[in-house]
Design a protein around this motif. Structure first.
Motif, mmCIF file in Angstrom:
data_model
loop_
_atom_site.group_PDB
_atom_site.id
_atom_site.type_symbol
_atom_site.label_atom_id
_atom_site.label_comp_id
_atom_site.label_asym_id
_atom_site.label_seq_id
_atom_site.Cartn_x
_atom_site.Cartn_y
_atom_site.Cartn_z
ATOM 1 N N TYR A 191 -8.798 5.383 3.667
ATOM 2 C CA TYR A 191 -7.481 5.329 3.059
ATOM 3 C C TYR A 191 -7.585 5.292 1.529
ATOM 4 C CZ TYR A 191 -2.681 3.970 2.021
ATOM 5 O OH TYR A 191 -1.396 3.934 1.521
ATOM 6 N N SER A 192 -8.607 4.591 1.023
ATOM 7 C CA SER A 192 -8.794 4.542 -0.424
ATOM 8 C C SER A 192 -9.090 5.939 -0.977
ATOM 9 C CB SER A 192 -9.943 3.592 -0.773
ATOM 10 O OG SER A 192 -9.641 2.276 -0.336
ATOM 11 N N GLY A 193 -9.887 6.710 -0.242
ATOM 12 C CA GLY A 193 -10.149 8.081 -0.661
ATOM 13 C C GLY A 193 -8.896 8.931 -0.632
ATOM 14 N N TRP A 236 -6.841 12.151 -21.736
ATOM 15 C CA TRP A 236 -7.746 12.428 -20.618
ATOM 16 C C TRP A 236 -8.587 11.207 -20.215
ATOM 17 C CZ3 TRP A 236 -7.059 16.178 -17.359
ATOM 18 C CH2 TRP A 236 -6.358 17.316 -17.766
ATOM 19 N N PRO A 237 -9.119 10.418 -21.159
ATOM 20 C CA PRO A 237 -9.790 9.176 -20.718
ATOM 21 C C PRO A 237 -8.858 8.224 -19.981
ATOM 22 C CG PRO A 237 -10.445 9.736 -22.958
ATOM 23 C CD PRO A 237 -9.336 10.665 -22.594
ATOM 24 N N MET A 238 -7.607 8.094 -20.454
ATOM 25 C CA MET A 238 -6.664 7.214 -19.760
ATOM 26 C C MET A 238 -6.305 7.778 -18.385
ATOM 27 S SD MET A 238 -4.047 5.749 -22.653
ATOM 28 C CE MET A 238 -3.223 4.795 -21.372
ATOM 29 N N PHE A 239 -6.167 9.096 -18.318
ATOM 30 C CA PHE A 239 -5.912 9.726 -17.018
ATOM 31 C C PHE A 239 -7.049 9.396 -16.045
ATOM 32 C CE2 PHE A 239 -6.688 13.287 -14.134
ATOM 33 C CZ PHE A 239 -5.444 13.450 -13.531
ATOM 34 N N GLY A 240 -8.284 9.525 -16.516
ATOM 35 C CA GLY A 240 -9.427 9.209 -15.661
ATOM 36 C C GLY A 240 -9.436 7.754 -15.242
ATOM 37 N N ALA A 241 -9.028 6.870 -16.160
ATOM 38 C CA ALA A 241 -8.998 5.447 -15.816
ATOM 39 C C ALA A 241 -7.960 5.150 -14.738
ATOM 40 C CB ALA A 241 -8.707 4.631 -17.071
ATOM 41 N N VAL A 242 -6.765 5.752 -14.851
ATOM 42 C CA VAL A 242 -5.711 5.530 -13.847
ATOM 43 C C VAL A 242 -6.156 6.060 -12.488
ATOM 44 C CG1 VAL A 242 -3.375 6.203 -13.168
ATOM 45 C CG2 VAL A 242 -3.827 5.502 -15.519
ATOM 46 N N VAL A 243 -6.749 7.258 -12.485
ATOM 47 C CA VAL A 243 -7.189 7.849 -11.228
ATOM 48 C C VAL A 243 -8.319 7.015 -10.614
ATOM 49 C CG1 VAL A 243 -8.334 9.858 -10.222
ATOM 50 C CG2 VAL A 243 -6.445 10.180 -11.822
ATOM 51 N N ALA A 244 -9.263 6.584 -11.454
ATOM 52 C CA ALA A 244 -10.397 5.797 -10.931
ATOM 53 C C ALA A 244 -9.954 4.441 -10.401
ATOM 54 C CB ALA A 244 -11.437 5.617 -12.038
ATOM 55 N N ALA A 245 -8.892 3.871 -11.000
ATOM 56 C CA ALA A 245 -8.417 2.553 -10.551
ATOM 57 C C ALA A 245 -7.517 2.639 -9.336
ATOM 58 C CB ALA A 245 -7.670 1.870 -11.702
ATOM 59 N N LEU A 288 0.808 -1.222 0.000
ATOM 60 C CA LEU A 288 0.000 0.000 0.000
ATOM 61 C C LEU A 288 0.835 1.264 0.000
ATOM 62 C CD1 LEU A 288 -2.762 -1.053 2.546
ATOM 63 C CD2 LEU A 288 -2.921 -0.991 0.058
ATOM 64 N N ASP A 289 2.067 1.188 0.492
ATOM 65 C CA ASP A 289 2.908 2.381 0.554
ATOM 66 C C ASP A 289 3.283 2.899 -0.843
ATOM 67 O OD1 ASP A 289 2.877 2.174 3.306
ATOM 68 O OD2 ASP A 289 4.631 0.862 3.338
ATOM 69 N N TRP A 290 3.044 2.076 -1.849
ATOM 70 C CA TRP A 290 3.440 2.433 -3.209
ATOM 71 C C TRP A 290 2.274 3.036 -4.012
ATOM 72 C CZ3 TRP A 290 8.306 2.706 -4.556
ATOM 73 C CH2 TRP A 290 8.668 2.786 -5.895
ATOM 74 N N PRO A 317 -7.900 3.611 -6.159
ATOM 75 C CA PRO A 317 -8.340 3.098 -4.849
ATOM 76 C C PRO A 317 -8.707 1.613 -4.843
ATOM 77 C CG PRO A 317 -10.037 4.511 -5.802
ATOM 78 C CD PRO A 317 -8.942 4.424 -6.780
ATOM 79 N N VAL A 318 -8.645 0.972 -6.029
ATOM 80 C CA VAL A 318 -9.075 -0.434 -6.090
ATOM 81 C C VAL A 318 -8.161 -1.319 -5.249
ATOM 82 C CG1 VAL A 318 -9.382 -2.421 -7.619
ATOM 83 C CG2 VAL A 318 -10.165 -0.146 -8.331
ATOM 84 N N TYR A 319 -6.854 -1.176 -5.408
ATOM 85 C CA TYR A 319 -5.904 -2.018 -4.680
ATOM 86 C C TYR A 319 -6.026 -1.847 -3.166
ATOM 87 C CZ TYR A 319 -1.453 -4.195 -3.404
ATOM 88 O OH TYR A 319 -0.491 -4.996 -2.824
ATOM 89 N N PRO A 320 -6.099 -0.609 -2.644
ATOM 90 C CA PRO A 320 -6.314 -0.474 -1.189
ATOM 91 C C PRO A 320 -7.616 -1.112 -0.712
ATOM 92 C CG PRO A 320 -5.540 1.593 -2.107
ATOM 93 C CD PRO A 320 -5.830 0.686 -3.258
#
Length: 413
Positions: A157-159, A134-143, A111-113, A145-148
């Motif tokens: 913490y996900s937020g 911009w769509p790819m940027f949104g996808a990276v940002v939206a994804a 999680l530290d990464w 919190p998934v791992y946490p």
């Protein structure tokens, strides 16, 4: 005049003195330094996140530092304005390398990464076209919190990870683009300074030609006349010498005025002066100036046109009769200069050096919304017609056109 011209030369043609250039060059360096400082702060945050777990070994910490430095080194390279000119293949390779450095170490650092996805999001915006970035940027940002959430860290913490990735991506992207704009502004100011020097040199050349061409031609004419009159009519020669001195003094005053800007001239006064000079050259002259009070700019441009036309008659033609006519209509004023001195069937007189007078006049008239036509008419007379609006159009003559007029236009035969 010499002082102004020397000051332009001493600046090296750049339009700014060295201290000013140094201050301007400081802005891009400062912008790059700010980007570097921000990236160092993000580097420190990632390393501190790994250290705060307390269980990081020396090897793990060393690998973390190396990967972080490598990724942010790539990010700093992308912050250079030159990176925007890289081929698409290079940009895609850079994006792929950064994606590997972002997601692969997450399996080891956990999680530290998570916040390392912020620089990747910024790289996407900097390397790809907007419709894809911009769509790819949104996808990276939206994804992000998934791992946490999968690790059971909870929504809080996900937020935090979501906000951190979004903030890092936008801040790095925004600062990089701001650096680009600062660099572009700096380059543009240098270009404008060089253009200003070029425009001033063109103005200097135009004014010097238009003001002194007439005076020097008159001085030459009167000097030859005095030389012929001295043996036979010394009294008349003395009168012509006095007139010659007046013209010479006016030429000296004109030279001083060139360094400060073009002086105001009067069409009516110039017509009277031109008639006297032409009659001294044994050219029968008819003057008909029927215009009301003109705008100073229009008056000056038309007076300059008349002066240049008379100068060309004295230099290049063998005229015996000349007509000067000026009339005004509802929205425009017309100056017509006609002479019968057409030489070589209307071809340019080659014995005298060519000038750029008609090109200068066309530039001046175009700048205020007027036009100039010159050539041999159907009666075999050389006709110069200058049309100018009663109210000049605001604008500035384009650089580089004054000296580009064809040689054929320079004949006032």
């Amino acid at each position: 005049m010499p002082d102004t011209f020397r000051s332009m030369e001493s600046s090296g043609g750049a339009g700014d003195s060295p201290p000013t250039s140094s201050r301007l060059a400081l802005a891009p360096r400062l912008a790059r330094a700010i980007v570097l400082l921000v990236l160092i702060c993000y580097c420190s945050i990632i390393i501190l996140n790994v250290l705060q777990t307390g269980g990081a070994s020396t090897t793990k910490l060393t690998v973390c530092v190396c990967i972080v430095l490598l990724e942010f080194g790539v990010q700093f390279a992308l912050a250079s304005p030159a990176a925007r000119t890289w081929p698409l293949r290079w940009r895609l390779v850079t994006l792929g390398v950064q994606a590997v450095l972002t997601y692969l170490p997450a399996a080891w650092f956990g999680l530290d990464w998570g916040s390392m996805q912020g620089p990747l999001a910024a790289t996407i915006l900097l390397t790809l076209p907007n419709r894809v970035a911009w769509p790819m940027f949104g996808a990276v940002v939206a994804a992000s919190p998934v791992y946490p959430l999968l690790k059971g860290s909870g929504g809080l913490y996900s937020g935090y990870v979501f906000s951190s990735v979004t903030l890092a991506g936008l801040v790095i992207y925004g600062l990089t683009r701001l650096t680009d704009l600062v660099t572009e502004l700096h380059d543009t100011r240098e270009q404008l300074a060089r253009m200003a020097v070029t425009q001033e040199r063109l103005r200097f050349a135009r004014d010097l030609h238009d003001l002194l061409g007439y005076s020097l031609s008159t001085i030459t004419l009167k000097g030859e006349l005095v030389n012929r009159l001295i043996p036979t009519r010394p009294e008349l020669a003395a009168d012509e010498t006095t007139s010659l001195l007046l013209v010479a003094r006016q030429a000296l005053a004109d030279v001083r005025l060139v360094s400060r800007g073009y002086r105001d001239m009067s069409l009516r006064d110039e017509a009277e002066s031109a008639a006297g000079v032409l009659m001294s050259a044994d050219v029968r002259t008819e003057v008909d100036v029927r215009v009301e009070r003109l705008h100073p700019v229009v008056d000056t441009v038309l007076a300059t046109a008349l002066r240049e036309g008379v100068t060309n008659i004295l230099r290049h033609s063998k005229a015996e009769v000349c007509t000067i006519k000026a009339t005004s209509e509802t929205e425009a004023v017309f100056l017509t200069l006609v002479n019968d001195g057409v030489a070589n069937g209307g071809e340019p007189e080659t014995r005298s050096g060519g000038g750029s007078g008609l090109g200068n006049l066309r530039t001046r008239l175009t700048a205020i919304g007027g036009e100039l036509t010159a050539g041999v008419d159907e009666e075999g007379l050389f006709r110069l017609v200058a049309r100018a609006p009663l109210q000049p159009r605001k604008g500035e003559a384009p650089a580089g056109t004054a000296a580009d007029a064809p040689d054929a236009e320079r004949s006032a035969a």
